[in-house]
Design a protein around this motif. Structure first.
Motif, mmCIF file in Angstrom:
data_model
loop_
_atom_site.group_PDB
_atom_site.id
_atom_site.type_symbol
_atom_site.label_atom_id
_atom_site.label_comp_id
_atom_site.label_asym_id
_atom_site.label_seq_id
_atom_site.Cartn_x
_atom_site.Cartn_y
_atom_site.Cartn_z
ATOM 1 N N GLY A 60 6.335 4.860 9.693
ATOM 2 C CA GLY A 60 5.467 4.958 8.364
ATOM 3 C C GLY A 60 4.737 3.463 7.886
ATOM 4 O O GLY A 60 3.678 3.653 7.485
ATOM 5 N N TRP A 61 5.333 2.682 7.764
ATOM 6 C CA TRP A 61 5.035 1.275 7.306
ATOM 7 C C TRP A 61 3.878 0.516 8.100
ATOM 8 O O TRP A 61 3.000 0.195 7.708
ATOM 9 C CB TRP A 61 6.259 -0.051 7.060
ATOM 10 C CG TRP A 61 7.022 0.197 6.208
ATOM 11 C CD1 TRP A 61 8.439 0.579 6.133
ATOM 12 C CD2 TRP A 61 6.883 0.264 4.570
ATOM 13 N NE1 TRP A 61 8.993 0.691 4.973
ATOM 14 C CE2 TRP A 61 8.042 0.692 3.949
ATOM 15 C CE3 TRP A 61 5.508 0.222 3.869
ATOM 16 C CZ2 TRP A 61 7.977 0.830 2.487
ATOM 17 C CZ3 TRP A 61 5.638 0.336 2.496
ATOM 18 C CH2 TRP A 61 6.708 0.607 1.800
ATOM 19 N N HIS A 62 4.126 0.795 9.516
ATOM 20 C CA HIS A 62 3.285 0.235 10.366
ATOM 21 C C HIS A 62 1.987 0.950 10.204
ATOM 22 O O HIS A 62 0.799 0.423 10.207
ATOM 23 C CB HIS A 62 3.858 0.479 11.932
ATOM 24 C CG HIS A 62 4.537 -0.911 12.353
ATOM 25 N ND1 HIS A 62 4.007 -1.915 13.097
ATOM 26 C CD2 HIS A 62 5.913 -0.860 12.199
ATOM 27 C CE1 HIS A 62 5.227 -2.617 13.331
ATOM 28 N NE2 HIS A 62 6.379 -1.979 12.799
ATOM 29 N N THR A 63 2.013 2.352 10.416
ATOM 30 C CA THR A 63 1.018 3.221 10.338
ATOM 31 C C THR A 63 0.181 2.988 9.180
ATOM 32 O O THR A 63 -1.128 2.661 8.895
ATOM 33 C CB THR A 63 1.242 4.697 10.521
ATOM 34 O OG1 THR A 63 2.123 4.847 11.651
ATOM 35 C CG2 THR A 63 -0.063 5.621 10.645
ATOM 36 N N LEU A 64 0.717 2.962 7.743
ATOM 37 C CA LEU A 64 -0.109 2.714 6.522
ATOM 38 C C LEU A 64 -0.623 1.130 6.433
ATOM 39 O O LEU A 64 -1.643 1.277 5.954
ATOM 40 C CB LEU A 64 1.396 2.869 5.454
ATOM 41 C CG LEU A 64 0.720 2.751 3.966
ATOM 42 C CD1 LEU A 64 -0.610 3.727 3.756
ATOM 43 C CD2 LEU A 64 1.886 2.580 2.869
ATOM 44 N N GLY A 65 0.051 0.726 7.031
ATOM 45 C CA GLY A 65 -0.186 -1.032 7.013
ATOM 46 C C GLY A 65 -1.565 -1.263 7.726
ATOM 47 O O GLY A 65 -2.506 -1.816 7.130
ATOM 48 N N VAL A 66 -1.526 -0.720 8.867
ATOM 49 C CA VAL A 66 -2.636 -0.788 9.819
ATOM 50 C C VAL A 66 -3.767 -0.160 9.271
ATOM 51 O O VAL A 66 -4.980 -0.703 9.310
ATOM 52 C CB VAL A 66 -2.352 -0.385 11.266
ATOM 53 C CG1 VAL A 66 -3.635 -0.487 12.168
ATOM 54 C CG2 VAL A 66 -1.281 -1.401 11.891
ATOM 55 N N TRP A 67 -3.669 0.946 8.694
ATOM 56 C CA TRP A 67 -4.552 1.837 8.137
ATOM 57 C C TRP A 67 -5.354 1.190 6.916
ATOM 58 O O TRP A 67 -6.445 0.862 7.003
ATOM 59 C CB TRP A 67 -4.068 3.161 7.742
ATOM 60 C CG TRP A 67 -5.347 3.978 7.198
ATOM 61 C CD1 TRP A 67 -6.431 4.665 7.729
ATOM 62 C CD2 TRP A 67 -5.270 4.388 5.597
ATOM 63 N NE1 TRP A 67 -7.166 5.284 6.816
ATOM 64 C CE2 TRP A 67 -6.678 5.081 5.642
ATOM 65 C CE3 TRP A 67 -4.681 3.786 4.424
ATOM 66 C CZ2 TRP A 67 -6.988 5.493 4.250
ATOM 67 C CZ3 TRP A 67 -4.841 4.450 3.431
ATOM 68 C CH2 TRP A 67 -6.188 5.378 3.199
ATOM 69 N N LEU A 68 -4.532 0.487 6.095
ATOM 70 C CA LEU A 68 -4.861 -0.176 4.793
ATOM 71 C C LEU A 68 -5.792 -1.524 5.331
ATOM 72 O O LEU A 68 -6.832 -1.541 4.550
ATOM 73 C CB LEU A 68 -3.675 -0.471 3.983
ATOM 74 C CG LEU A 68 -3.336 0.596 3.373
ATOM 75 C CD1 LEU A 68 -2.051 0.324 2.325
ATOM 76 C CD2 LEU A 68 -4.180 1.305 2.305
ATOM 77 N N LEU A 69 -5.111 -2.123 6.185
ATOM 78 C CA LEU A 69 -5.961 -3.587 6.563
ATOM 79 C C LEU A 69 -7.090 -3.220 7.229
ATOM 80 O O LEU A 69 -8.157 -3.986 7.000
ATOM 81 C CB LEU A 69 -4.747 -4.192 7.272
ATOM 82 C CG LEU A 69 -3.758 -5.266 6.625
ATOM 83 C CD1 LEU A 69 -2.781 -6.053 7.512
ATOM 84 C CD2 LEU A 69 -4.482 -5.820 5.275
ATOM 85 N N THR A 70 -7.065 -2.318 8.006
ATOM 86 C CA THR A 70 -8.318 -1.853 8.686
ATOM 87 C C THR A 70 -9.403 -1.118 8.029
ATOM 88 O O THR A 70 -10.773 -1.747 8.046
ATOM 89 C CB THR A 70 -8.039 -1.064 10.147
ATOM 90 O OG1 THR A 70 -7.017 -1.812 10.749
ATOM 91 C CG2 THR A 70 -9.289 -0.782 10.873
#
Length: 140
Positions: free
Chosen positions: A86-96
């Motif tokens: 969840g953290w990876h997916t959310l973080g990558v989405w937000l930064l991208t």
């Protein structure tokens, strides 16, 4: 000034994470570039592949000697992995999406943050913990 020592478990865990993050990153990149899969779903998919290899290596090398039984480790691992994915997916989405970074750069940043702030602490204290022996009872 004396620098604090880093534990051998942390070093082994960090080396394991570097290796398994390369598996994760490879799946992410192949899924997006070759499979034309959306980078958000591919991020999640990569974390699943990376985490399975991470669990196996951590169990047998980085955190060997844990007194937690395998079924309990697996149950705890699933809970930790759900959080990490969840953290990876959310973080990558937000930064991208909002940071304008390429998904690969976002992934590298998020992998480092989640690895140090979530995965290692949770693996150390929950998944691969060493139970403390019961202290002897003192006479009343």
């Amino acid at each position: 000034m004396k620098l604090p020592l880093v534990s051998p478990r942390f070093i082994r865990s960090a080396l394991t994470s570097l290796l398994t993050t390369s598996f994760d990153f490879g799946v992410l990149t192949a899924a997006v570039e070759l499979g034309h899969i959306n980078y958000v779903f591919a991020t999640w998919l990569g974390t699943v592949v990376g985490s399975l290899s991470n669990f196996w290596i951590n169990k047998h090398w980085a955190f060997k000697g844990s007194t937690i039984t395998l079924p309990n480790q697996l149950g705890r691992f699933v809970l930790v992995q759900v959080g990490a994915s969840g953290w990876h997916t959310l973080g990558v989405w937000l930064l991208t999406r909002y940071g304008g970074l390429p998904y690969q750069i976002s992934k590298l940043i998020i992998a480092a943050v989640v690895g140090v702030a979530w995965n290692y602490p949770m693996n150390h204290v929950l998944v691969f913990a060493k139970k403390n022996p019961t202290p002897p009872k003192t006479p009343a």
